[in-house]
Design an enzyme around this catalytic site. Structure first.
Site, mmCIF file in Angstrom:
data_model
loop_
_atom_site.group_PDB
_atom_site.id
_atom_site.type_symbol
_atom_site.label_atom_id
_atom_site.label_comp_id
_atom_site.label_asym_id
_atom_site.label_seq_id
_atom_site.Cartn_x
_atom_site.Cartn_y
_atom_site.Cartn_z
ATOM 1 N N ASP A 146 52.452 4.533 22.815
ATOM 2 C CA ASP A 146 53.686 4.231 22.682
ATOM 3 C C ASP A 146 54.331 4.892 24.122
ATOM 4 O OD1 ASP A 146 56.135 3.157 20.909
ATOM 5 O OD2 ASP A 146 56.705 4.842 22.072
ATOM 6 N N ARG A 184 48.988 -4.513 27.726
ATOM 7 C CA ARG A 184 48.484 -5.001 26.530
ATOM 8 C C ARG A 184 47.008 -5.568 26.440
ATOM 9 N NH1 ARG A 184 52.238 -9.281 25.625
ATOM 10 N NH2 ARG A 184 53.637 -7.778 26.127
ATOM 11 N N ARG A 194 66.645 3.504 24.990
ATOM 12 C CA ARG A 194 66.336 2.311 25.666
ATOM 13 C C ARG A 194 67.792 1.312 25.424
ATOM 14 N NH1 ARG A 194 60.260 0.890 26.669
ATOM 15 N NH2 ARG A 194 60.279 2.382 28.151
ATOM 16 N N SER A 198 52.595 -5.469 31.077
ATOM 17 C CA SER A 198 52.452 -4.314 30.301
ATOM 18 C C SER A 198 50.609 -4.184 30.225
ATOM 19 C CB SER A 198 52.515 -4.835 28.729
ATOM 20 O OG SER A 198 51.840 -5.747 28.006
ATOM 21 N N ASP A 248 55.987 3.836 11.860
ATOM 22 C CA ASP A 248 57.225 4.072 12.123
ATOM 23 C C ASP A 248 57.956 2.840 12.540
ATOM 24 O OD1 ASP A 248 56.029 4.202 14.588
ATOM 25 O OD2 ASP A 248 56.560 5.900 14.945
ATOM 26 N N HIS A 249 57.252 1.923 13.311
ATOM 27 C CA HIS A 249 57.811 0.870 13.991
ATOM 28 C C HIS A 249 58.153 -0.355 13.132
ATOM 29 C CE1 HIS A 249 57.377 3.021 17.601
ATOM 30 N NE2 HIS A 249 57.336 2.046 18.260
HETATM 31 S S1 SF4 Z 1 61.765 4.813 21.456
HETATM 32 FE FE1 SF4 Z 1 60.129 3.722 20.563
HETATM 33 S S2 SF4 Z 1 59.048 5.487 18.990
HETATM 34 FE FE2 SF4 Z 1 61.117 6.375 19.623
HETATM 35 S S3 SF4 Z 1 62.496 5.478 17.952
HETATM 36 FE FE3 SF4 Z 1 62.586 3.988 19.509
HETATM 37 S S4 SF4 Z 1 60.890 2.546 19.130
HETATM 38 FE FE4 SF4 Z 1 60.360 4.264 17.877
#
Ligand code: SF4
Length: 755
Positions: free
Chosen positions: A160, A645, A448, A643, A95-96
């Site tokens: 995630d 990571r 975000r 993070s 998805d990313h």
């Molecule tokens: S919050 Fe993260 S998982 Fe959800 S759409 Fe945005 S980038 Fe993708």
């Protein structure tokens, strides 16, 4: 894509015993969070954890979910474990990596081209090791998980930060780094600091323009981006029970924005409706059999102050729609105050783009509510002023809302449907703009909104609201518009008002999909070949790290004495480097390039003790490696914060650094170093940091009797012939010492699997 009913049965079987055992020591009623955590303690940890006050506890999660960017290193590492299959049900979601530019079909086809090697790798490694693979275009990890895998009372980790979305269906779901996912897939326990508990009591009922999104926008305003740190947020009360399961998912999803470990709702009729509606009636039937364990005890909810560390109460009947931002998700504005805030702060009032959807807000209910506003634009002859995009969270949702005519409504209003992927939410957005230097505003129903998050442009002011509010603003093209009270001028010059949104919680004709985009793994993966092109710059199979040689570490050169803050970003920078996240050797060219060298106050410039010249840190370390010279990195306080990571621990290990000696470690990074078989030690007296000189030759003594709680000794041989010697501490337990000796935790698992 079938959920694993046997696994869920086993989890539910544990509940009665574990919950009773947890109650026994004190007889105290339990929150839902405690019940789920206790039911998922790894064997042997139960007693320790039942006495609250313990710190770090080992858990045994039921599932792992990975998105395509973070899955790469997690799976490359997992391959090192030598297991034929993953230890718990796991999935990968592509998805990313899909950039939004033109529209769903064209963008998806470009992404498949550009990311072919990554997708081929993920598909083949999933096929081989029993992992469900969701192809590009299938949807966004959290929406797909909610529709297919989340179950009440379960525990999941995901690579995630918005993994907590599954809390909407009563699951404790926590975002982790790839190393943690690798551990759980390999069968190792997973460690978590026992969280604080925040209770949010919801009373009343939503109505009109207010939606579930506004609950979390309000909570973010109360708790701020740090207020949930180290805590699990548990929602309860009659208001909670009135929210749809997907609305609850939105709230839990955005719990990441207040720093919460995760958020959770109890199992209720709304959860059962969603499970049945998504063809999982067996799970609802099972959950009904233990439903008293899938919610907090009545005494807890009657007197929450006695059982939660903090309690917040929100009356849904009085809650206003909110708009949060810009630049931070906790700057919360009730809609009645927003227009004034826009004017007072001189934020650009003209709205350029409205974006709805994403993993956070693309349920059937969200889309139908937003579409009811879009339809009014068409019916009332309003011309949509801003650009408008729709990002469906999954192919199932996209197909269903398309079948039911809602995508057509958005198209009539001028909307563009993007691929079922993250796209603009994560900056994968080739935004069309005539002047990127212009201060401008966008509004999204995502989660975000930090500077540059959506389009990489620091001049973009991004606001967050519910999909229906975003749609109304896109029509108005003006952030000083209040859809609850204001009118708009239509194409016929009339003043018209938008009516309240109308939504449908579950599709009347049921969910449908033609091709969900799922690839089931091979029954027997032993013959499946994992596809990695040896010439690839983005992917590289890992070689196991070497075991400890059985002696003290003598004659180490100082690679760098880092001064001040040294976060995981200083150790392994993000940005453009992330394209190499599946290629350890290539990404290692960013190792410690952000760290400041104590001796020249410069980043990425250290003395090469072979040549006497100053050079970049990675190149210098490669020189030492080529000459078989061990090195040490010295650091300051809280080394490795930031993070989780895993690259920050793997890169030094890969390039031949033998030890990291610091005043103190950030805990996750310290654990990551241990997992990779690296020696991470701390000054017993932090003033000894000052004794380290640039040309020192350094010994670490005491490793042949390495034991928990027993100090090691560092000896410095200075250039002038003098020496210094001091004690250093470590936090290795017996198991972690075995990891060090074996050269890494995965080497031990591989050894065990080979027996
Ligand atoms: S919050 Fe993260 S998982 Fe959800 S759409 Fe945005 S980038 Fe993708």
């Amino acid at each position: 894509m079938a959920f694993d009913l046997d696994m869920i049965k086993k989890v539910y079987d544990r509940y009665s015993i574990r919950v009773a055992a947890a109650r026994k020591p004190t007889g105290k009623p339990l929150t839902l969070t405690e019940k789920i955590l206790y039911a998922h303690l790894s064997e042997g940890e139960a007693r320790k954890a039942f006495a609250r006050g313990v710190d770090y506890v080992d858990f045994a999660p039921d599932r792992v979910a990975m998105q395509d960017a973070t899955a790469q290193m997690a799976l490359l590492q997992f391959m090192q474990a030598g297991r034929p299959k993953v230890a718990v049900p796991s999935t990968v979601h592509c998805d990313h990596l899909i950039q939004a530019k033109i529209g769903a079909d064209a963008d998806l086809s470009t992404a498949k081209d550009i990311n072919k090697e990554v997708y081929d790798f993920l598909a083949s490694v999933s096929d081989k090791y029993g992992i469900g693979f969701w192809k590009p275009g299938a949807g966004i990890i959290h929406q797909v998980v909610l529709e297919n895998y989340a179950f009440p009372g379960g525990m999941m980790i995901g690579t995630d930060s918005h993994t907590p979305n599954a809390g909407g269906l009563g699951m404790i779901a926590i975002g982790v780094g790839g190393a943690d996912a690798c551990d759980v897939m390999a069968g190792l326990p997973w460690e978590l600091k026992f969280p604080k508990l925040i209770g949010v009591k919801l009373t009343g009922k939503l109505s009109g323009w207010t939606s579930a999104k506004d609950v979390i926008l309000k909570v973010a305003g109360i708790l701020t981006v740090k207020g949930g740190t180290g805590a699990i947020v548990e929602y309860f009360g009659e208001g909670a029970q009135s929210l749809s399961a997907t609305g609850k998912g939105t709230i839990c999803n955005m719990g990441a924005e207040i720093g919460a470990t995760t958020s959770v709702f109890g199992y209720d009729e709304k959860a059962a409706i969603y499970l049945r509606g998504t063809k999982r009636e067996e799970i609802a039937a099972l959950a009904d059999t233990i439903k008293e364990h899938l919610t907090g005890d009545a005494e807890v909810y009657a007197n929450p102050e006695q059982y939660f560390d903090q309690v917040i109460e929100i009356n849904l009947s009085e809650l206003e729609p909110h708009v949060n931002g810009p630049f931070t998700p906790d700057l919360a504005w009730p809609i009645s105050k927003f227009a004034a805030a826009v004017k007072e702060n001189n934020w650009p009032a003209t709205l350029e783009v409205g974006l709805i959807g994403s993993c956070t807000n693309s349920s059937y209910e969200d889309i139908t509510r937003a579409a009811s506003i879009a339809k009014q634009a068409v019916d009332k002859h309003l011309k949509t002023k801003a650009e408008f995009t729709i990002t469906p969270g999954s192919e199932q949702v996209r197909y269903t809302v398309d079948r039911d005519g809602y995508l057509g409504t958005f198209a009539e209003m001028g909307g563009v449907v993007l691929a079922n992927a993250c796209g603009p939410c994560i900056g994968q957005w080739a935004r069309h703009t005539d002047d990127p230097t212009r201060k401008n505003s966008i509004i999204t129903s995502f989660n975000r909104n930090f500077a540059k998050r959506q389009d990489g442009n620091p001049n973009t002011h991004a606001f967050v609201a519910s999909p229906e509010i975003v749609t109304a603003f896109a029509i108005a093209g003006d952030l000083t518009f209040n859809p609850l009270t204001d009118t708009l001028t239509n194409e016929q010059g009339q003043q018209v008002k938008l009516d309240e949104p109308q939504g449908i919680e579950m599709p009347i004709k049921g969910y449908a999909v033609e091709d969900a985009g799922y690839q089931a793994p091979a029954e027997d993966g032993s013959k499946v070949e994992v596809k990695v092109d040896p010439r690839s710059s983005r992917l590289q199979l890992l070689d196991p790290f070497a075991a400890w040689e059985g002696t003290d570490l003598n004659g180490l050169k100082l690679l760098i004495k880092a001064k001040g803050k040294c976060t995981t970003d200083h150790i392994s920078m993000a940005g453009p480097w992330l394209k190499f996240r599946g290629h350890l050797d290539n990404i290692s060219n960013n190792m410690l390039i952000g760290a400041i060298n104590y001796f020249n106050n410069t980043a990425d410039s250290v003395k090469n003790h072979v040549t006497g010249e100053y050079g970049p840190v990675p190149a210098t370390q490669r020189d030492y490696k080529a000459n078989n010279i061990g090195t040490i990195v010295v650091g300051d306080e809280n080394y490795g914060e930031g993070s989780s990571r895993e690259h920050a621990a793997m890169e030094p290990r890969h390039l031949g650094v033998r030890a990291i000696l610091v005043k103190s470690f950030a805990r996750i990074h310290e654990t990551n170093l241990k997992k990779q078989g690296m020696l991470g030690i701390t000054f017993a007296y932090s003033a000894d940091y000052d004794k380290i000189q640039e040309d020192d030759i350094i010994d670490i003594k005491g490793l042949t009797t390495f034991a928990p709680g027993k100090q090691l000794t560092v000896v410095l041989h200075h250039k002038d012939g003098s020496t210094d010697s001091f004690a250093v501490n470590h936090t290795y337990n017996a198991q972690q010492i075995e990891w060090f000796k074996a050269g890494g935790a995965l080497n031990i698992i591989r050894r065990q699997m080979a027996v």
